[in-house]
Design a protein around this motif. Structure first.
Motif, mmCIF file in Angstrom:
data_model
loop_
_atom_site.group_PDB
_atom_site.id
_atom_site.type_symbol
_atom_site.label_atom_id
_atom_site.label_comp_id
_atom_site.label_asym_id
_atom_site.label_seq_id
_atom_site.Cartn_x
_atom_site.Cartn_y
_atom_site.Cartn_z
ATOM 1 N N VAL A 1 12.122 8.001 -12.006
ATOM 2 C CA VAL A 1 11.520 8.338 -13.301
ATOM 3 C C VAL A 1 10.057 7.934 -13.406
ATOM 4 C CG1 VAL A 1 13.726 8.214 -14.517
ATOM 5 C CG2 VAL A 1 12.326 6.160 -14.307
ATOM 6 N N GLY A 2 9.457 7.564 -12.285
ATOM 7 C CA GLY A 2 8.048 7.216 -12.335
ATOM 8 C C GLY A 2 7.748 5.946 -13.096
ATOM 9 N N ALA A 3 8.726 5.031 -13.174
ATOM 10 C CA ALA A 3 8.459 3.753 -13.847
ATOM 11 C C ALA A 3 7.584 2.873 -12.969
ATOM 12 C CB ALA A 3 9.778 3.032 -14.157
ATOM 13 N N LEU A 4 7.673 3.097 -11.664
ATOM 14 C CA LEU A 4 6.810 2.378 -10.725
ATOM 15 C C LEU A 4 5.793 3.372 -10.210
ATOM 16 C CD1 LEU A 4 9.708 0.471 -9.084
ATOM 17 C CD2 LEU A 4 7.642 -0.670 -9.895
ATOM 18 N N GLU A 5 4.521 3.013 -10.291
ATOM 19 C CA GLU A 5 3.513 3.937 -9.797
ATOM 20 C C GLU A 5 2.318 3.174 -9.253
ATOM 21 O OE1 GLU A 5 1.668 6.718 -12.534
ATOM 22 O OE2 GLU A 5 1.083 5.064 -13.863
ATOM 23 N N LYS A 6 1.599 3.854 -8.330
ATOM 24 C CA LYS A 6 0.433 3.217 -7.733
ATOM 25 C C LYS A 6 -0.701 3.242 -8.742
ATOM 26 C CE LYS A 6 -2.362 3.087 -3.539
ATOM 27 N NZ LYS A 6 -2.874 1.804 -4.025
ATOM 28 N N GLY A 7 -1.232 2.049 -9.066
ATOM 29 C CA GLY A 7 -2.397 1.954 -9.939
ATOM 30 C C GLY A 7 -3.650 1.853 -9.095
ATOM 31 N N THR A 8 -4.770 1.514 -9.706
ATOM 32 C CA THR A 8 -6.022 1.443 -8.949
ATOM 33 C C THR A 8 -5.993 0.336 -7.908
ATOM 34 O OG1 THR A 8 -6.787 0.846 -11.157
ATOM 35 C CG2 THR A 8 -8.170 2.351 -9.898
ATOM 36 N N ASP A 9 -5.459 -0.835 -8.272
ATOM 37 C CA ASP A 9 -5.472 -1.938 -7.309
ATOM 38 C C ASP A 9 -4.188 -2.762 -7.352
ATOM 39 O OD1 ASP A 9 -7.897 -3.577 -9.463
ATOM 40 O OD2 ASP A 9 -5.721 -3.335 -9.669
ATOM 41 N N SER A 10 -3.106 -2.117 -7.802
ATOM 42 C CA SER A 10 -1.807 -2.797 -7.782
ATOM 43 C C SER A 10 -0.719 -1.756 -7.990
ATOM 44 C CB SER A 10 -1.736 -3.850 -8.886
ATOM 45 O OG SER A 10 -1.676 -3.224 -10.143
ATOM 46 N N GLU B 1 0.840 -1.213 0.000
ATOM 47 C CA GLU B 1 0.000 0.000 0.000
ATOM 48 C C GLU B 1 0.871 1.258 0.000
ATOM 49 O OE1 GLU B 1 -3.212 -0.365 -0.443
ATOM 50 O OE2 GLU B 1 -2.942 -2.527 -0.342
ATOM 51 N N ASN B 2 2.010 1.200 0.747
ATOM 52 C CA ASN B 2 2.927 2.359 0.785
ATOM 53 C C ASN B 2 4.265 1.912 0.208
ATOM 54 O OD1 ASN B 2 0.907 3.765 2.396
ATOM 55 N ND2 ASN B 2 1.578 2.443 4.056
ATOM 56 N N ALA B 3 4.210 1.543 -1.064
ATOM 57 C CA ALA B 3 5.328 0.848 -1.695
ATOM 58 C C ALA B 3 6.625 1.650 -1.677
ATOM 59 C CB ALA B 3 4.952 0.492 -3.125
ATOM 60 N N PRO B 4 7.675 1.085 -1.059
ATOM 61 C CA PRO B 4 8.975 1.762 -1.077
ATOM 62 C C PRO B 4 9.532 1.886 -2.489
ATOM 63 C CG PRO B 4 8.995 -0.112 0.451
ATOM 64 C CD PRO B 4 7.706 -0.153 -0.291
ATOM 65 N N CYS B 5 9.228 0.905 -3.347
ATOM 66 C CA CYS B 5 9.760 0.948 -4.710
ATOM 67 C C CYS B 5 9.215 2.163 -5.454
ATOM 68 C CB CYS B 5 9.446 -0.349 -5.466
ATOM 69 S SG CYS B 5 7.681 -0.726 -5.635
ATOM 70 N N VAL B 6 7.941 2.481 -5.233
ATOM 71 C CA VAL B 6 7.351 3.656 -5.878
ATOM 72 C C VAL B 6 8.035 4.916 -5.377
ATOM 73 C CG1 VAL B 6 5.247 5.035 -6.056
ATOM 74 C CG2 VAL B 6 5.118 2.552 -6.281
ATOM 75 N N LYS B 7 8.293 4.950 -4.061
ATOM 76 C CA LYS B 7 8.897 6.152 -3.459
ATOM 77 C C LYS B 7 10.272 6.452 -4.043
ATOM 78 C CE LYS B 7 6.662 6.646 1.014
ATOM 79 N NZ LYS B 7 6.125 5.350 1.501
ATOM 80 N N VAL B 8 11.062 5.382 -4.296
ATOM 81 C CA VAL B 8 12.457 5.641 -4.696
ATOM 82 C C VAL B 8 12.660 5.741 -6.202
ATOM 83 C CG1 VAL B 8 13.296 4.476 -2.629
ATOM 84 C CG2 VAL B 8 13.174 3.219 -4.786
ATOM 85 N N CYS B 9 11.660 5.362 -7.004
ATOM 86 C CA CYS B 9 11.881 5.398 -8.444
ATOM 87 C C CYS B 9 12.007 6.830 -8.937
ATOM 88 C CB CYS B 9 10.745 4.695 -9.188
ATOM 89 S SG CYS B 9 10.951 4.746 -10.983
ATOM 90 N N LEU C 1 2.005 -0.583 -10.420
ATOM 91 C CA LEU C 1 2.299 -0.768 -11.836
ATOM 92 C C LEU C 1 3.774 -0.539 -12.133
ATOM 93 C CD1 LEU C 1 -0.700 1.336 -13.168
ATOM 94 C CD2 LEU C 1 -0.587 -1.163 -13.023
ATOM 95 N N MET C 2 4.267 -1.312 -13.109
ATOM 96 C CA MET C 2 5.661 -1.159 -13.558
ATOM 97 C C MET C 2 5.651 -0.821 -15.040
ATOM 98 S SD MET C 2 8.935 -1.451 -13.127
ATOM 99 C CE MET C 2 10.185 -1.255 -14.380
ATOM 100 N N HIS C 3 6.178 0.358 -15.397
ATOM 101 C CA HIS C 3 6.270 0.746 -16.808
ATOM 102 C C HIS C 3 7.693 0.527 -17.270
ATOM 103 C CE1 HIS C 3 2.322 2.622 -16.332
ATOM 104 N NE2 HIS C 3 2.778 3.231 -15.265
ATOM 105 N N GLU C 4 7.930 -0.638 -17.899
ATOM 106 C CA GLU C 4 9.304 -1.010 -18.262
ATOM 107 C C GLU C 4 9.951 -0.016 -19.218
ATOM 108 O OE1 GLU C 4 9.591 -5.074 -19.551
ATOM 109 O OE2 GLU C 4 8.784 -5.835 -17.671
ATOM 110 N N GLU C 5 9.125 0.622 -20.047
ATOM 111 C CA GLU C 5 9.724 1.511 -21.057
ATOM 112 C C GLU C 5 10.353 2.749 -20.404
ATOM 113 O OE1 GLU C 5 6.581 0.713 -20.735
ATOM 114 O OE2 GLU C 5 5.414 2.542 -20.544
ATOM 115 N N ARG C 6 9.904 3.104 -19.196
ATOM 116 C CA ARG C 6 10.467 4.283 -18.525
ATOM 117 C C ARG C 6 11.708 3.948 -17.694
ATOM 118 N NH1 ARG C 6 4.908 6.484 -15.683
ATOM 119 N NH2 ARG C 6 3.606 6.316 -17.542
#
Lengths: 231, 176
Positions: free
Chosen positions: B73-82, B63-71, B84-89
């Motif tokens: 370039v915004g490749a990892l972001e909170k989606g509606t219910d998971s 819910e408070n994903a550390p991976c999202v916090k440290v990315c 998300l990982m945007h590999e292209e970024r």
């Protein structure tokens, strides 16, 4: 072998087999599908007969007096114990995900990705440390019968002084090492215990190259064509 | 709450079918006709085996994903219910790999228009696969893996609340 036969699908083959085997006549494809599996004996095709979970229920055995005969044999020690020259014990076990000599599973991409030649020799981490080998290092394993090259796998699953390999491999062919002494009654060779020695290989690059060429040689002798090679 | 997959250590037999299912689901059936040597193996779920235990490790869709916090370039972001990982970024900085307390994110090589990029490999709950539902869960032979969908956690908690309350009354009314 020349017998003329034609089957449209595997179900027809299975139906023929079932009809000839009263002990599993009841194991129809439909029943196996519905139940996920049928434990035989299963005599009746109807869904009332779901197979037999326990044999000899109520203590009834197929003997003259209906009682089960329990036999035991006297303990016989292993034929080759460890010694100074071959100081580690050697056992062979089954690889999960590969079957027998890998003539089929060896060509399954995903199973090969999980495990591939030259296999592993599992050893206790203390023995690996003493020998100076790390996980993945190629080592030579020797016994009085022969030798092979395989990779070291340090694991707590093995107690110090013991080793084991899985017997699916062609290069890491553990039965090059096992004992040919036969059980006096069954004539089964003593596959599960013999003495071995593990040797560190200093030239890892040479050993890796050897494994690659051996693998390619064996595969070409087996006539294996790589899928996608002609694409 | 995010949906997530979790393993039950009592049922895990360490067979690694989940790892294979993950790779095949994301690669698609094309994997069976290409040159085997050209295929990589980057599952997003991992089986760990020790002397006496085997268990899966996978993304918890925090819910408070550390991976999202440290990315950066915004490749990892909170989606509606998971998560998300945007590999292209992804620039392959590896911060997410280092910060995830479970080791659920690992790095992988991907072919990209003639070159090779190294990017983060993270569970997407099979959103980007044909089946659309977690392949590890559907392929586990012992049902050790469960897909906890929205409300799973709340439902489980509500059940326990109810049972606790009923037990308390059972004691009061001398039924226990």
């Amino acid at each position: 072998m020349g017998y003329p036969m034609h089957y449209n699908n595997t179900q027809e083959i299975w139906d023929e087999m079932r009809k000839l085997s009263p002990k599993f006549t009841g194991a129809t494809y439909e029943k196996i599908d519905a139940l996920g599996g049928v434990q035989w004996p299963c005599y009746d095709e109807s869904m009332d007969d779901k197979g037999t979970m326990f044999l000899h229920e109520g203590g009834h055995f197929a003997t003259e007096d209906g009682r089960g005969n329990l036999l035991f044999t006297d303990y016989e020690p292993v034929k080759e114990e460890v010694d100074e020259e071959y100081p580690m014990s050697f056992c062979t076990v089954r690889e999960v995900g590969h079957y027998s000599a890998r003539t089929m599973t060896g060509n399954c991409r995903m199973l090969a990705k999980l495990e591939d030649e030259p296999g592993w020799v599992a050893m206790n981490p203390k023995d690996c440390e003493e020998l100076g080998v790390a996980q993945g290092d190629l080592v030579r394993v020797r016994s009085r019968r022969g030798s092979l090259i395989t990779r070291c796998l340090p694991t707590e699953r093995v107690k110090p002084g013991s080793t084991y390999m899985t017997y699916q491999w062609w290069i890491g062919a553990c039965n090059e090492l096992t004992n040919t002494a036969l059980d006096p009654k069954s004539k089964t060779p003593e596959y599960k215990y013999c003495a071995c020695r593990v040797e560190k290989l200093d030239d890892q690059a040479e050993a890796e190259a050897y494994v690659q060429t051996q693998y390619a040689l064996i595969r070409s002798k087996m006539g294996i064509e790589k899928a996608g090679a002609n694409v | 709450m995010n949906r997530f997959v979790k393993g039950n250590p009592l049922f895990c037999i360490g067979c690694r079918t989940c790892m294979v299912a993950c790779v095949v689901a994301h690669r698609g059936n094309g994997i069976f006709t290409t040159d085997p040597e050209s295929e990589d193996f980057y599952p997003r779920i991992h089986v760990v085996k020790t002397k006496t235990k085997t268990m899966t490790v996978q993304c918890h869709q925090c819910e408070n994903a550390p991976c999202v916090k440290v990315c950066p370039v915004g490749a990892l972001e909170k989606g509606t219910d998971s998560i998300l990982m945007h590999e292209e970024r992804c620039i392959g900085c590896k911060q997410c790999t280092m910060v995830c307390p479970f080791g659920a994110i690992q790095m992988k090589s991907v072919a990209d228009e003639g070159t090779v990029r190294v990017v983060a490999n993270k569970c997407d709950l099979c959103a980007n696969t044909e089946e659309g539902v977690p392949a590890c869960v559907s392929h586990c032979p012992t049902d050790a893996l469960t897909f906890y969908e929205i409300d799973s956690v709340q439902n489980a908690v509500d059940k326990k609340n109810l049972q606790t309350a009923l037990n308390a009354w059972a004691v009061k009314e001398g039924q226990v």
